[in-house]
Design a protein around this motif. Structure first.
Motif: not given
Lengths: 257, 318
Positions: A12-14, A18-21, A102-109, A111-113
């Motif tokens: 969802t975060v990723a 991407v939608v924002r980009i 989890k915090s790592y999910v927010i970070i990875l999402g 970073v994927t962007g």
């Protein structure tokens, strides 16, 4: 929340990033491509003709991997710093902070962007480069892995910047006063063998030098730096930056009162 | 079972301001609870700690038995929060604002889509689903934040001044909706400046002032503590110059209106008897003050008075 749900949250975060980009592609994709096209025209075509060869290649060919890497660095960094800071500034970062992610999910999402935007701009700049010079890829795996690892490092860097930023000026300071100079002095336009010994040694402390030369090795097969050393340095920065982001988010530094 | 339990909860900010001073609070499952207090009393800080947006200094918080320190994810999964400030992603459309929130809570895409449609329809926003959040009116933004908070079906919904700046018609439709979801089993904690709202909706009330809980009881019990009400009476004729109402104090507002104080030991029948004896015809009557507001002001006034006395004491000794 179990692992499967964490992965749904990550998707969802990723996806949101991407939608924002894509939604603001006129701000995210087009301007860096125009800037890089001007670099190719002015430095590569007009001035480069007078320079002749560098590292055994004509100057335009030598410079192209540097410019591709430069666009990946600035765009992966810029994407995360602007997106994360805007979320913090407008308050909708709270949507993620109140959820059991989890915090790592927010970070990875995020970073994927950063990776998606960095690679998207890098791909378009590569297409632009093909209008000016012939590009051969000697080691595609090395080239793409160095690009992705670099995008990860600078996405994480953008997140650290956004976490500490309190106003929009704070978002512009690092790219202007740190990232820009390091990139220009990181071997984008020249080989460090041209530098006096002292400045060549100083350049060894610039992490961007390892990224630019690692990617140039993947593209052209030449580098000022040993490729294994480049990988070790880049991976060390990935671990360091990820650990820093994880620590900051878990402790709530810069995002919780 | 407690939906929310605060124990010795204290918060001191970096600037040394203590927003919460060891407060204890219990909210039972299924309750509709009002948390009231003046600006800066500590309501939003308390909510911030419960929703993990503010780090506590000491004490403990548990949501449906899940301690925030040891079982944060489970506690968060039970919570839905509507903050005081509009914090929507202004560039996202209505549908994505809610759909993304469902994803953050780990709802699979299909289920998230179904839940999004349900809550947007319930809050009459489905027809505006493609609208960008920034283009919505203030009332619609508030409703969108409620929809977003409900999409993962939280057991405890916390609303921090949800009807601030919303017109009376929308406010009443929101009240009806909140009553409905409370009847369906969702525990609700509400902070509001509209005391009428709390009096209408909530079964229990906690009044917080200067970081301390100064009142915590059933709404009806709290209201019973008021021993006096003031009624405004509109008279058919001009107020007689020598009007005397047996045992009731009154003030003349204008030539057709009087304000009458009714103390706890008297009732309205006695008042009307006195009015009849005085030969006064009443055409209409209204309660001058919201009762809860009255109590609230008394509590705050008492605190201010105590503070003033404490400050004045050293001077008196001199």
């Amino acid at each position: 929340m179990d692992f499967q749900r964490q992965m749904i949250a990550l998707y969802t975060v990723a996806r949101k990033e991407v939608v924002r980009i894509l939604r603001i592609w006129l701000q995210t994709i087009v301007p860096p491509v125009i800037t890089m096209t001007l670099y190719f025209i002015i430095f590569g075509n007009l001035i480069g003709r007078r320079i002749g060869e560098m590292g055994g290649f004509d100057y335009m060919q030598y410079m192209a991997p540097g410019l591709i890497m430069m666009s990946v660095i600035t765009n992966s960094y810029g994407n995360v710093v602007s997106s994360f800071f805007a979320a913090k500034f407008q308050g909708h970062l709270q949507e993620m902070l109140v959820a059991p992610m989890k915090s790592y999910v927010i970070i990875l999402g995020h970073v994927t962007g950063g990776i998606v935007r960095g690679l998207a701009v890098g791909a378009v700049v590569t297409v632009v480069a093909l209008f000016f010079t012939r590009l051969e890829v000697q080691n595609p795996l090395i080239a793409i892995s160095i690009l992705i690892l670099t995008a990860i490092v600078f996405s994480l860097g953008g997140m650290i910047n956004a976490i500490f930023a309190r106003k929009f000026d704070d978002v512009a300071i690092i790219p202007s006063f740190v990232l820009g100079p390091l990139t220009y002095l990181g071997g984008v336009f020249y080989t460090t063998s041209l530098l006096p010994e002292f400045w060549a040694n100083v350049s060894a402390f610039n992490p961007i030098l390892y990224m630019v030369n690692g990617f140039r090795y993947g593209m052209l097969g030449v580098s000022d730096i040993d490729i294994v050393t480049a990988y070790i340095i880049i991976l060390a920065f990935v671990v360091l930056a990820f650990g820093t982001c994880l620590y900051l988010l878990s402790r709530g530094i810069g995002i919780r009162e | 079972m407690s939906a929310l339990s605060l124990c010795n909860l204290t918060k001191t900010y970096a600037n040394s301001i203590t927003a919460l001073q060891a407060i204890d609070l219990e909210v039972e499952e299924g309750d509709f609870f009002a948390l009231l207090g003046p600006n800066g009393a500590g309501k939003t800080t308390a909510i911030g700690i419960v929703t993990s947006l503010v780090n506590k200094t000491s004490g403990s918080v548990s949501v449906f038995g899940h301690d925030l320190d040891t079982d944060l994810a489970a506690a968060k999964a039970c919570l839905g929060v509507v903050p005081q400030e509009v914090n929507l992603n202004q560039w996202d459309n209505v549908h994505n604002c809610v759909l993304n929130q469902a994803g953050f809570y780990g709802l699979a895409r299909k289920h998230a889509g179904e839940r999004t449609e349900i809550v947007l329809r319930e809050l009459q926003l489905w027809d505006r689903r493609d609208e960008t959040a920034r283009n919505l009116s203030g009332g619609m933004k508030r409703r969108l934040m409620i929809a977003r908070a409900l999409v993962h079906e939280p057991r405890l919904l916390i609303l921090d001044e949800p009807t601030a700046g919303v017109d009376i018609e929308i406010r009443r439709s929101m009240w009806a909706f909140l009553r409905q979801i409370n009847e369906q089993g969702t525990t609700i904690i509400l902070t509001t400046h509209y005391l009428e709202e709390a009096e209408n909706l909530c079964r229990h009330v906690g009044i917080i002032d200067a970081g301390r809980i100064v009142e915590h009881d059933r709404m009806s019990a709290v209201l019973r503590k008021l021993h006096q009400e003031v009624f405004v009476l509109s008279l058919t004729d001009i107020v007689p110059s020598s009007l005397s109402l047996d045992g009731f104090d009154y003030q003349v507002v204008n030539e057709h209106e009087i304000e009458v104080e009714v103390h706890g030991d008297r009732n309205l029948n006695q008042l009307f008897e006195a009015l009849s004896q005085a030969g006064v015809q009443v055409s209409s009557m209204r309660n001058k003050t919201n009762r809860l507001e009255e109590l609230f002001m008394r509590l705050v006034d008492r605190r201010d008075k105590e503070l003033t006395e404490r400050i004045a004491e050293p001077e008196m000794r001199l």
